[in-house]
Write a protein that holds these residues in place. Structure first.
Motif, PDB file in Angstrom:
ATOM      1  N   MET A   1     -42.958   1.440  45.554  1.00  0.00           N
ATOM      2  CA  MET A   1     -41.675   1.638  44.962  1.00  0.00           C
ATOM      3  C   MET A   1     -41.782   1.842  43.465  1.00  0.00           C
ATOM      4  O   MET A   1     -41.108   2.686  42.907  1.00  0.00           O
ATOM      5  N   ALA A   2     -42.648   1.117  42.830  1.00  0.00           N
ATOM      6  CA  ALA A   2     -42.833   1.232  41.392  1.00  0.00           C
ATOM      7  C   ALA A   2     -43.375   2.605  41.043  1.00  0.00           C
ATOM      8  O   ALA A   2     -43.013   3.167  40.020  1.00  0.00           O
ATOM      9  N   GLU A   3     -44.235   3.163  41.918  1.00  0.00           N
ATOM     10  CA  GLU A   3     -44.782   4.495  41.656  1.00  0.00           C
ATOM     11  C   GLU A   3     -43.687   5.550  41.728  1.00  0.00           C
ATOM     12  O   GLU A   3     -43.675   6.481  40.933  1.00  0.00           O
ATOM     13  N   ASN A   4     -42.755   5.411  42.693  1.00  0.00           N
ATOM     14  CA  ASN A   4     -41.643   6.358  42.796  1.00  0.00           C
ATOM     15  C   ASN A   4     -40.743   6.287  41.559  1.00  0.00           C
ATOM     16  O   ASN A   4     -40.286   7.308  41.060  1.00  0.00           O
ATOM     17  N   ASP A   5     -40.469   5.057  41.095  1.00  0.00           N
ATOM     18  CA  ASP A   5     -39.666   4.891  39.894  1.00  0.00           C
ATOM     19  C   ASP A   5     -40.353   5.524  38.690  1.00  0.00           C
ATOM     20  O   ASP A   5     -39.713   6.192  37.873  1.00  0.00           O
ATOM     21  N   LEU A   6     -41.652   5.340  38.577  1.00  0.00           N
ATOM     22  CA  LEU A   6     -42.434   5.911  37.488  1.00  0.00           C
ATOM     23  C   LEU A   6     -42.420   7.430  37.561  1.00  0.00           C
ATOM     24  O   LEU A   6     -42.233   8.118  36.541  1.00  0.00           O
ATOM     25  N   TYR A   7     -42.589   7.976  38.761  1.00  0.00           N
ATOM     26  CA  TYR A   7     -42.567   9.422  38.949  1.00  0.00           C
ATOM     27  C   TYR A   7     -41.179   9.977  38.622  1.00  0.00           C
ATOM     28  O   TYR A   7     -41.053  11.005  37.953  1.00  0.00           O
ATOM     29  N   ASP A   8     -40.130   9.302  39.081  1.00  0.00           N
ATOM     30  CA  ASP A   8     -38.767   9.739  38.795  1.00  0.00           C
ATOM     31  C   ASP A   8     -38.479   9.723  37.286  1.00  0.00           C
ATOM     32  O   ASP A   8     -37.857  10.643  36.749  1.00  0.00           O
ATOM     33  N   GLU A   9     -38.930   8.680  36.622  1.00  0.00           N
ATOM     34  CA  GLU A   9     -38.739   8.577  35.165  1.00  0.00           C
ATOM     35  C   GLU A   9     -39.491   9.697  34.453  1.00  0.00           C
ATOM     36  O   GLU A   9     -38.975  10.326  33.526  1.00  0.00           O
ATOM     37  N   ASP A  11     -40.321  12.615  35.726  1.00  0.00           N
ATOM     38  CA  ASP A  11     -39.623  13.858  36.062  1.00  0.00           C
ATOM     39  C   ASP A  11     -38.354  14.010  35.213  1.00  0.00           C
ATOM     40  O   ASP A  11     -38.041  15.096  34.711  1.00  0.00           O
ATOM     41  N   LYS A  12     -37.617  12.917  35.020  1.00  0.00           N
ATOM     42  CA  LYS A  12     -36.393  12.923  34.214  1.00  0.00           C
ATOM     43  C   LYS A  12     -36.703  13.311  32.763  1.00  0.00           C
ATOM     44  O   LYS A  12     -36.029  14.156  32.170  1.00  0.00           O
TER      45      LYS A  12
END
Length: 117
Positions: A1-9, A11-12
């Motif tokens: 989950m932390a990796e997805n949040d990091l990737y989303d951040e 990407d943003k």
């Protein structure tokens, strides 16, 4: 989950940078156009000033030919800031304000001198 949040951040932030870069390109184009317009207006202004100076000098020559030398001398005194009318002759005109009496003496009754800007 932390990796997805990091990737989303990540990407943003990447999208924000792309948007900012696009805005900078548009701003640079507008700035260039504005500088170009400014230079064109400066040149046009300079040309208009030259043209006005020529017109003023032509008008002055025309006025000078219409006045006798005695009135030209009075006009020169008046332009230096002195009254040439009978009422205030020889005194300084405060703040170079126009005097109807002086203008009457120089240019004759009923003839108003045009303001020189």
């Amino acid at each position: 989950m932390a990796e997805n949040d990091l990737y989303d951040e990540f990407d943003k932030i990447t999208n924000q940078l792309v948007s900012l870069s696009s805005q900078m390109v548009k701003l640079r184009e507008q700035f260039s156009k504005t500088l170009e317009e400014n230079e064109e207006l400066k040149m046009e202004n300079q040309n208009l000033r030259k043209h006005l100076d020529k017109e003023d000098n032509a008008g002055k020559d025309f006025e000078d030919h219409n006045l006798p030398s005695s009135r030209l001398n009075l006009e020169k005194l008046y332009e230096k800031g002195f009254h040439v009318c009978q009422q205030f002759y020889g005194s300084h005109r405060k703040n170079n304000e126009e005097c109807v009496f002086c203008l009457g003496v120089i240019y004759g009754r009923g003839h108003a001198k045009e303001n020189k800007a």
